[in-house]
Design an enzyme around this catalytic site. Sequence first.
Site, short mmCIF file in Angstrom:
data_model
loop_
_atom_site.label_atom_id
_atom_site.label_comp_id
_atom_site.label_asym_id
_atom_site.label_seq_id
_atom_site.Cartn_x
_atom_site.Cartn_y
_atom_site.Cartn_z
N SER A 120 3.80 -1.43 -0.40
CA SER A 120 3.85 -2.05 -1.71
C SER A 120 3.95 -0.96 -2.76
CB SER A 120 2.58 -2.88 -1.96
OG SER A 120 2.46 -3.27 -3.31
N TYR A 133 -6.62 -3.86 -2.07
CA TYR A 133 -5.22 -4.06 -1.70
C TYR A 133 -4.43 -2.76 -1.80
CZ TYR A 133 -0.49 -6.01 -1.77
OH TYR A 133 0.82 -6.28 -1.48
#
Length: 250
Positions: A120, A133
């Site tokens: 990501s 995350y």
Amino acid sequence: AFAEAGARVVAVDRDAESAARTAEMSRLIGAPAAWGETVDVTDEQAMEKLAERVATEYGVVDVLVNNAGIGLAGSFLDTSSEDWKKVLDVNLWGVIHGCRLFGKQMAERGQGGHIVNTASAAAYQPSRTLPAYSTSKAAVLMLSECLRAELADRGIGVSAICPGIVNTNITSTSRFVGVAADEEKRRQKKSARLYGLRNYPPEKVADAILNAVVKNQAVVPVTPEARGARFMSRFSPKALRAIARLEPPL
């Protein structure tokens, strides 16, 4: 996207119906063959059985895509150890299991291959609201870089894909810690709406993945904001750290 390119596809999901639906769609759009398999990527023994079954019934995979992931937002101090475990089990350990088991099969076959790990833009873009995350995705990025170095001599490429804001359903299932249940649902709906308004299609990420495999690219930011953050992380990290201190309105 791989099906359209003529690949045989093994679609894996912890939801058997979703896996079967993806396999059916793959056949409809061009895959010469496609199968659905059910597994939870956090279950090491189940992943081992999956790797054995795939190799036995379909053959050693040429391209592995580790794509399973879950979202978690909230401050570090509000994130429990159980929250950390859930995120790391899926986002990091799921990738480790896939790379270790299917990567070993590729290496032993001796005919090369390619591993794609979905990281990501959060892997290199710090945020006060995404500590768990972002940490999981940064670990996936570094794991990919290490594997790329190790497996290069065996003809196995490794790519880390780093999308930014993409219109998928991850927002509707992401957890928001440190708030009441009704507030969490409100934030999920608002995030899903914002991602929908951004409307960057997942098909473009799929195209980037195919291109990464063909060109053996190492790190692939997808979406303008992902590319911008990657540039800033390399050439203006101080500015990126300043941005990380901002708390987005929810």
